[in-house]
Design a protein around this motif. Sequence first.
Motif, PDB file in Angstrom:
ATOM      1  N   LEU A 115     -30.262 -21.966  28.606  1.00 45.28           N
ATOM      2  CA  LEU A 115     -29.781 -22.246  29.958  1.00 45.28           C
ATOM      3  C   LEU A 115     -29.196 -23.660  30.060  1.00 45.28           C
ATOM      4  N   ILE A 116     -29.869 -24.625  29.450  1.00 48.35           N
ATOM      5  CA  ILE A 116     -29.360 -25.996  29.504  1.00 48.35           C
ATOM      6  C   ILE A 116     -28.075 -26.112  28.690  1.00 48.35           C
ATOM      7  N   GLY A 117     -28.005 -25.410  27.564  1.00 51.40           N
ATOM      8  CA  GLY A 117     -26.774 -25.424  26.782  1.00 51.40           C
ATOM      9  C   GLY A 117     -25.597 -24.877  27.572  1.00 51.40           C
ATOM     10  N   VAL A 118     -25.812 -23.762  28.266  1.00 50.06           N
ATOM     11  CA  VAL A 118     -24.744 -23.159  29.072  1.00 50.06           C
ATOM     12  C   VAL A 118     -24.339 -24.095  30.215  1.00 50.06           C
ATOM     13  N   GLY A 119     -25.323 -24.594  30.955  1.00 44.36           N
ATOM     14  CA  GLY A 119     -25.010 -25.457  32.091  1.00 44.36           C
ATOM     15  C   GLY A 119     -24.374 -26.769  31.680  1.00 44.36           C
ATOM     16  N   TYR A 120     -24.934 -27.402  30.663  1.00 43.73           N
ATOM     17  CA  TYR A 120     -24.427 -28.689  30.189  1.00 43.73           C
ATOM     18  C   TYR A 120     -22.995 -28.560  29.677  1.00 43.73           C
ATOM     19  N   GLY A 121     -22.745 -27.526  28.890  1.00 41.44           N
ATOM     20  CA  GLY A 121     -21.406 -27.339  28.332  1.00 41.44           C
ATOM     21  C   GLY A 121     -20.370 -27.075  29.404  1.00 41.44           C
ATOM     22  N   ALA A 122     -20.704 -26.221  30.380  1.00 38.72           N
ATOM     23  CA  ALA A 122     -19.744 -25.887  31.431  1.00 38.72           C
ATOM     24  C   ALA A 122     -19.463 -27.082  32.335  1.00 38.72           C
ATOM     25  N   ASN A 182     -49.626 -32.774  12.657  1.00 39.51           N
ATOM     26  CA  ASN A 182     -49.112 -33.275  11.378  1.00 39.51           C
ATOM     27  C   ASN A 182     -48.085 -32.350  10.742  1.00 39.51           C
ATOM     28  N   SER A 183     -47.794 -31.217  11.378  1.00 39.31           N
ATOM     29  CA  SER A 183     -46.806 -30.296  10.810  1.00 39.31           C
ATOM     30  C   SER A 183     -45.414 -30.735  11.216  1.00 39.31           C
ATOM     31  N   SER A 184     -44.455 -30.336  10.399  1.00 40.10           N
ATOM     32  CA  SER A 184     -43.068 -30.732  10.659  1.00 40.10           C
ATOM     33  C   SER A 184     -42.442 -29.807  11.686  1.00 40.10           C
ATOM     34  N   THR A 185     -41.715 -30.382  12.615  1.00 38.82           N
ATOM     35  CA  THR A 185     -41.004 -29.578  13.617  1.00 38.82           C
ATOM     36  C   THR A 185     -39.499 -29.616  13.382  1.00 38.82           C
ATOM     37  N   GLY A 186     -39.107 -30.078  12.191  1.00 38.79           N
ATOM     38  CA  GLY A 186     -37.671 -30.218  11.934  1.00 38.79           C
ATOM     39  C   GLY A 186     -36.929 -28.908  12.009  1.00 38.79           C
ATOM     40  N   ASP A 187     -37.500 -27.836  11.435  1.00 31.50           N
ATOM     41  CA  ASP A 187     -36.827 -26.546  11.447  1.00 31.50           C
ATOM     42  C   ASP A 187     -36.645 -26.040  12.861  1.00 31.50           C
ATOM     43  N   GLU A 188     -37.702 -26.116  13.658  1.00 33.23           N
ATOM     44  CA  GLU A 188     -37.627 -25.600  15.019  1.00 33.23           C
ATOM     45  C   GLU A 188     -36.683 -26.431  15.875  1.00 33.23           C
ATOM     46  N   THR A 189     -36.715 -27.736  15.718  1.00 31.10           N
ATOM     47  CA  THR A 189     -35.798 -28.584  16.479  1.00 31.10           C
ATOM     48  C   THR A 189     -34.356 -28.301  16.099  1.00 31.10           C
ATOM     49  N   ALA A 190     -34.094 -28.144  14.798  1.00 29.50           N
ATOM     50  CA  ALA A 190     -32.735 -27.827  14.344  1.00 29.50           C
ATOM     51  C   ALA A 190     -32.278 -26.488  14.906  1.00 29.50           C
ATOM     52  N   THR A 191     -33.206 -25.531  15.018  1.00 28.76           N
ATOM     53  CA  THR A 191     -32.857 -24.228  15.583  1.00 28.76           C
ATOM     54  C   THR A 191     -32.422 -24.364  17.030  1.00 28.76           C
ATOM     55  N   HIS A 192     -33.153 -25.144  17.810  1.00 24.88           N
ATOM     56  CA  HIS A 192     -32.806 -25.291  19.226  1.00 24.88           C
ATOM     57  C   HIS A 192     -31.582 -26.186  19.420  1.00 24.88           C
ATOM     58  N   VAL A 193     -31.346 -27.132  18.518  1.00 25.20           N
ATOM     59  CA  VAL A 193     -30.082 -27.873  18.550  1.00 25.20           C
ATOM     60  C   VAL A 193     -28.919 -26.915  18.347  1.00 25.20           C
ATOM     61  N   SER A 194     -29.083 -25.974  17.418  1.00 23.93           N
ATOM     62  CA  SER A 194     -28.048 -24.972  17.165  1.00 23.93           C
ATOM     63  C   SER A 194     -27.867 -24.054  18.369  1.00 23.93           C
ATOM     64  N   ILE A 195     -28.978 -23.671  19.017  1.00 26.43           N
ATOM     65  CA  ILE A 195     -28.882 -22.813  20.205  1.00 26.43           C
ATOM     66  C   ILE A 195     -28.097 -23.515  21.303  1.00 26.43           C
ATOM     67  N   ILE A 196     -28.405 -24.800  21.527  1.00 25.79           N
ATOM     68  CA  ILE A 196     -27.677 -25.559  22.543  1.00 25.79           C
ATOM     69  C   ILE A 196     -26.195 -25.653  22.177  1.00 25.79           C
ATOM     70  N   ALA A 197     -25.913 -25.890  20.895  1.00 29.97           N
ATOM     71  CA  ALA A 197     -24.523 -26.013  20.457  1.00 29.97           C
ATOM     72  C   ALA A 197     -23.755 -24.714  20.674  1.00 29.97           C
ATOM     73  N   ILE A 198     -24.366 -23.574  20.318  1.00 28.26           N
ATOM     74  CA  ILE A 198     -23.678 -22.282  20.440  1.00 28.26           C
ATOM     75  C   ILE A 198     -23.483 -21.900  21.901  1.00 28.26           C
ATOM     76  N   THR A 199     -24.559 -21.981  22.698  1.00 25.82           N
ATOM     77  CA  THR A 199     -24.435 -21.617  24.111  1.00 25.82           C
ATOM     78  C   THR A 199     -23.514 -22.583  24.852  1.00 25.82           C
ATOM     79  N   SER A 200     -23.558 -23.854  24.467  1.00 30.09           N
ATOM     80  CA  SER A 200     -22.669 -24.829  25.081  1.00 30.09           C
ATOM     81  C   SER A 200     -21.213 -24.513  24.765  1.00 30.09           C
TER      82      SER A 200
END
Length: 558
Positions: A447-454, A355-373
């Motif tokens: 790793l997925i951010g780097v691979g996907y972006g490249a 029942n806890s919110s995962t919005g903060d953590e998901t937003a963090t990993h979206v940002s990680i993918i965006a930066i590494t990508s």
Amino acid sequence: MSSPLLKPTGAAEDSKFNTGFRNIRNISISAGTSRSITPPLSIAPSELSEILSIKRRRQLQWLRYSAGACALISCLSAGSLLLYSLYTPLFQRRLHYSQMQINAIAIAAELGLYLFVPLFGWICDNYGPDRLSIVSVVLFVPGYVSAAYCYDHRLSHMRMFFSFLLIGAGTVCMYLTGITTCAKNFTKMRGLALAVPISAFGLSPFWMSQVANSVFLKDTEEGDGMKELDVSGIYKFFAVYLFCIGLLGSFFLKIYPDPDLDEIVLRGETAPLLPDSPVAVEHMEYGAAVMSNNPKVMPPTVKRRLLNDDTRNFLGDQTMWWFAAGVFLTAGPGESFINNMGALIKTIQPASSANSSTGDETATHVSIIAITSTFARLLSGFLSDYLGPPVEPAPIHDEEETDGKRFRISRITLIMFFTFLMMASYALLSSGYIQVHPSQFYIISSLIGVGYGAVFTLSPTIVSVVWGVENLATNWGIIAMLPAGGASAFGLLFASVYDTEAGRQNSGENGIGDGLCFGLKCYQNSFAGMAVSCFLAIGLWMWAWRGKGGWVARGVSV
């Protein structure tokens, strides 16, 4: 031998054209637009030096850079679809969509994103990116407005399906306007000309996720003092914001000539691959086909016929299908991971946190993918330009000297290396290591951010190198259709594994409910399949490169 279609009507005019061809500075507009500012052939070479004055050259440079800046703004604004994983937990909890229904909506977005790319690419190549920017407005605004309405009124997933179909189509329109504008305005550094706008697109979910998670928050409906995303508010914001960006692009996203180019290279290194094109070239220089873009020499109807014939030859090239299949097998898992990351993060947490919110953590990993990508897109574009085999026509002795002094690495080797990083991340997920160490999920997203972006930077770059930049938007659009199938297949694979295990876990009295699933069995088999998919893609690219009838056998330097 020149085609009669490419010759001026008069003999005297023909003589003058052939004599002064190398001396006349052609300032034709680059391919991709029907507008031309080519001077008439009656102007003598001595008079052309006055026309191309310093002021005019500076004006052209300013126009090109202003178009490039607007292209970056468009790409920085086009990635709103990549925030989808932020919404999925709320779709599941508030709208009571199953994982299969959530993935059906994601598939609609992927269909819009990829299925119409050839059509939008053709519009962009023939009528210019400014016209396509208007099309993006027509798609984005009703898409986001209807999505907000569906969320507010708790409508069925099929209503949301059509909303995201429009959003996906608008995304690819705005994306194509950016990369086409840069690729055709800055042809000297093809890798970076594609990598920079593609990197901007990859960076867009970073700032968008931070804004969404900071500005668009509201109290939960349970009244427990917690905060959750205001999904409807986010959709309304994007409807207004993207309307403004699309209108801006309709004014600035144009193709301008490079005043430093003496001639326009239309085919370049594609000549060995397209020997059957019915439109002959004016002359050959260092193995590159060069022709004037003068409207008297090549009218718009001939130019469109050239584009259509090149597309037909492109579709008949078997190596294109091997390469496209590899893109299918790598893009599908990447898209599926990004779309389902919110549910995956929830799955690797203990069931007590349901029942806890995962919005903060998901937003963090979206940002990680965006930066590494973004980092990977810039790095791969740089490596493509400075370590990849040269693609611009150059004197043979200069090319030999350059190759003797600089270390070279094939662009195919680069794309296979980055695909291996994605394969390793899927294998790590499937092994269960992250389930035991959930705090190290950032390794996977990085790793997925780097691979996907490249991969998504090197793929269109390889298309431009092998088949040329003239028909890039159309050619890449054809290949980009296939990831829609890949995203659908792997999205359904993840949803099927997830829902099956969720049904088993919720069958007893102690089930969590709401279709939630926890533990390794919720995703292990799906990510094992994704790892195998990346391995197969590497094999297909190797065959297109070095197999029978491949690029090496044809003498194409990739």
